[in-house]
Motif scaffolding. Structure first.
Motif, PDB file in Angstrom:
ATOM      1  N   GLN A  24       0.829  -1.212   0.000  1.00  0.00           N
ATOM      2  CA  GLN A  24       0.000   0.000   0.000  1.00  0.00           C
ATOM      3  C   GLN A  24       0.862   1.260   0.000  1.00  0.00           C
ATOM      4  OE1 GLN A  24      -2.603  -0.608   3.349  1.00  0.00           O
ATOM      5  NE2 GLN A  24      -3.922  -2.008   2.215  1.00  0.00           N
ATOM      6  N   PHE A  25       1.968   1.236   0.721  1.00  0.00           N
ATOM      7  CA  PHE A  25       2.873   2.381   0.735  1.00  0.00           C
ATOM      8  C   PHE A  25       3.449   2.619  -0.660  1.00  0.00           C
ATOM      9  CE2 PHE A  25       7.032   4.355   1.031  1.00  0.00           C
ATOM     10  CZ  PHE A  25       6.749   5.479   1.779  1.00  0.00           C
ATOM     11  N   VAL A  26       3.902   1.545  -1.309  1.00  0.00           N
ATOM     12  CA  VAL A  26       4.475   1.678  -2.652  1.00  0.00           C
ATOM     13  C   VAL A  26       3.412   2.189  -3.627  1.00  0.00           C
ATOM     14  CG1 VAL A  26       5.510   0.432  -4.599  1.00  0.00           C
ATOM     15  CG2 VAL A  26       6.280  -0.037  -2.270  1.00  0.00           C
ATOM     16  N   GLN A  32       0.621   8.900  -6.174  1.00  0.00           N
ATOM     17  CA  GLN A  32       0.667  10.333  -5.893  1.00  0.00           C
ATOM     18  C   GLN A  32       1.842  11.020  -6.566  1.00  0.00           C
ATOM     19  OE1 GLN A  32       0.294  10.914  -1.655  1.00  0.00           O
ATOM     20  NE2 GLN A  32      -1.732  10.022  -1.612  1.00  0.00           N
ATOM     21  N   GLY A  33       2.841  10.259  -6.954  1.00  0.00           N
ATOM     22  CA  GLY A  33       3.979  10.839  -7.660  1.00  0.00           C
ATOM     23  C   GLY A  33       3.728  11.024  -9.139  1.00  0.00           C
ATOM     24  N   HIS A  34       2.659  10.424  -9.629  1.00  0.00           N
ATOM     25  CA  HIS A  34       2.354  10.473 -11.060  1.00  0.00           C
ATOM     26  C   HIS A  34       2.124  11.905 -11.540  1.00  0.00           C
ATOM     27  CE1 HIS A  34       1.070   8.767 -14.852  1.00  0.00           C
ATOM     28  NE2 HIS A  34       0.063   9.608 -14.833  1.00  0.00           N
ATOM     29  N   GLY A  35       2.811  12.280 -12.598  1.00  0.00           N
ATOM     30  CA  GLY A  35       2.609  13.581 -13.226  1.00  0.00           C
ATOM     31  C   GLY A  35       3.348  14.744 -12.591  1.00  0.00           C
ATOM     32  N   LYS A  36       4.136  14.498 -11.581  1.00  0.00           N
ATOM     33  CA  LYS A  36       4.850  15.586 -10.910  1.00  0.00           C
ATOM     34  C   LYS A  36       6.133  15.945 -11.660  1.00  0.00           C
ATOM     35  CE  LYS A  36       3.250  14.688  -6.186  1.00  0.00           C
ATOM     36  NZ  LYS A  36       2.061  15.462  -6.356  1.00  0.00           N
ATOM     37  N   SER A  37       6.496  17.206 -11.587  1.00  0.00           N
ATOM     38  CA  SER A  37       7.751  17.667 -12.170  1.00  0.00           C
ATOM     39  C   SER A  37       8.903  17.227 -11.272  1.00  0.00           C
ATOM     40  CB  SER A  37       7.758  19.196 -12.277  1.00  0.00           C
ATOM     41  OG  SER A  37       7.833  19.764 -10.971  1.00  0.00           O
ATOM     42  N   GLN A  38      10.127  17.438 -11.736  1.00  0.00           N
ATOM     43  CA  GLN A  38      11.303  17.072 -10.940  1.00  0.00           C
ATOM     44  C   GLN A  38      11.276  17.781  -9.588  1.00  0.00           C
ATOM     45  OE1 GLN A  38      15.045  17.545 -12.946  1.00  0.00           O
ATOM     46  NE2 GLN A  38      16.233  17.236 -11.111  1.00  0.00           N
ATOM     47  N   LYS A  39      10.999  19.071  -9.601  1.00  0.00           N
ATOM     48  CA  LYS A  39      10.967  19.848  -8.353  1.00  0.00           C
ATOM     49  C   LYS A  39       9.838  19.349  -7.435  1.00  0.00           C
ATOM     50  CE  LYS A  39      10.962  24.618  -6.745  1.00  0.00           C
ATOM     51  NZ  LYS A  39      10.909  26.021  -7.125  1.00  0.00           N
ATOM     52  N   GLU A  40       8.681  19.083  -8.007  1.00  0.00           N
ATOM     53  CA  GLU A  40       7.561  18.571  -7.218  1.00  0.00           C
ATOM     54  C   GLU A  40       7.878  17.193  -6.644  1.00  0.00           C
ATOM     55  OE1 GLU A  40       3.718  20.530  -9.498  1.00  0.00           O
ATOM     56  OE2 GLU A  40       4.704  18.798 -10.395  1.00  0.00           O
ATOM     57  N   MET A  41       8.582  16.364  -7.427  1.00  0.00           N
ATOM     58  CA  MET A  41       8.940  15.028  -6.958  1.00  0.00           C
ATOM     59  C   MET A  41       9.833  15.106  -5.730  1.00  0.00           C
ATOM     60  SD  MET A  41       7.476  12.514  -8.313  1.00  0.00           S
ATOM     61  CE  MET A  41       8.483  11.341  -7.439  1.00  0.00           C
ATOM     62  N   MET A  42      10.804  16.003  -5.745  1.00  0.00           N
ATOM     63  CA  MET A  42      11.698  16.130  -4.598  1.00  0.00           C
ATOM     64  C   MET A  42      10.912  16.570  -3.362  1.00  0.00           C
ATOM     65  SD  MET A  42      14.441  14.947  -5.649  1.00  0.00           S
ATOM     66  CE  MET A  42      15.409  15.236  -4.182  1.00  0.00           C
ATOM     67  N   ALA A  43      10.011  17.522  -3.530  1.00  0.00           N
ATOM     68  CA  ALA A  43       9.195  18.002  -2.415  1.00  0.00           C
ATOM     69  C   ALA A  43       8.256  16.902  -1.916  1.00  0.00           C
ATOM     70  CB  ALA A  43       8.391  19.223  -2.837  1.00  0.00           C
ATOM     71  N   TYR A  44       7.828  16.035  -2.797  1.00  0.00           N
ATOM     72  CA  TYR A  44       6.921  14.944  -2.445  1.00  0.00           C
ATOM     73  C   TYR A  44       7.657  13.777  -1.779  1.00  0.00           C
ATOM     74  CZ  TYR A  44       4.105  10.763  -3.271  1.00  0.00           C
ATOM     75  OH  TYR A  44       3.444   9.583  -3.120  1.00  0.00           O
ATOM     76  N   LEU A  45       8.827  13.433  -2.300  1.00  0.00           N
ATOM     77  CA  LEU A  45       9.534  12.244  -1.817  1.00  0.00           C
ATOM     78  C   LEU A  45      10.066  12.388  -0.396  1.00  0.00           C
ATOM     79  CD1 LEU A  45      11.472  11.070  -4.983  1.00  0.00           C
ATOM     80  CD2 LEU A  45       9.614   9.878  -3.812  1.00  0.00           C
ATOM     81  N   MET A  46      10.544  13.555  -0.041  1.00  0.00           N
ATOM     82  CA  MET A  46      11.131  13.729   1.288  1.00  0.00           C
ATOM     83  C   MET A  46      10.134  13.387   2.408  1.00  0.00           C
ATOM     84  SD  MET A  46      14.182  14.165   0.537  1.00  0.00           S
ATOM     85  CE  MET A  46      14.828  14.401   2.170  1.00  0.00           C
ATOM     86  N   PRO A  47       8.938  13.959   2.405  1.00  0.00           N
ATOM     87  CA  PRO A  47       7.983  13.594   3.470  1.00  0.00           C
ATOM     88  C   PRO A  47       7.571  12.119   3.411  1.00  0.00           C
ATOM     89  CG  PRO A  47       7.214  15.522   2.251  1.00  0.00           C
ATOM     90  CD  PRO A  47       8.435  15.034   1.562  1.00  0.00           C
ATOM     91  N   MET A  48       7.494  11.556   2.203  1.00  0.00           N
ATOM     92  CA  MET A  48       7.130  10.141   2.087  1.00  0.00           C
ATOM     93  C   MET A  48       8.203   9.250   2.717  1.00  0.00           C
ATOM     94  SD  MET A  48       4.138   9.709   0.837  1.00  0.00           S
ATOM     95  CE  MET A  48       4.114   8.002   0.280  1.00  0.00           C
TER      96      MET A  48
END
Length: 99
Positions: A24-26, A32-48
């Motif tokens: 479920q985590f994966v 939720q990572g789908h469609g994000k830009s590189q910058k958005e991905m970095m902001a998203y991945l850290m909290p995850m």
């Protein structure tokens, strides 16, 4: 949770030995990572990654590779491109996908 509510990759034999909570985590990570830009991905991945650590949710390299293989097996060409972007951003120093 019934199988029809789960993404097809989560029922693949490749991931049969991975606990449901990890799957479920994966799924959340990729969905939720789908469609994000590189910058958005970095902001998203850290909290995850922090969330995974806080929940003592760790993956062996075998578990992560099996989950990624199952996801890739059931993805469209466009989804594969996005998966590659997500994986590129989530790689640790040793080249292994984290969490």
């Amino acid at each position: 949770m019934e199988n029809q509510e789960r993404p097809v990759w989560m029922t693949d034999p490749l991931v049969k030995d991975i606990p449901e909570k990890k799957l479920q985590f994966v799924e959340q990570l990729f969905a939720q990572g789908h469609g994000k830009s590189q910058k958005e991905m970095m902001a998203y991945l850290m909290p995850m990654m922090k969330k995974a650590k806080a929940e003592n949710l760790t993956f062996t390299p075998q578990e992560m590779n099996a989950a990624i293989a199952a996801i890739r097996k059931h993805s469209t060409k466009e989804e594969l491109t996005q998966i590659d972007k997500i994986l590129e951003k989530s790689r640790g120093k040793d080249g292994q996908a984290q969490p």
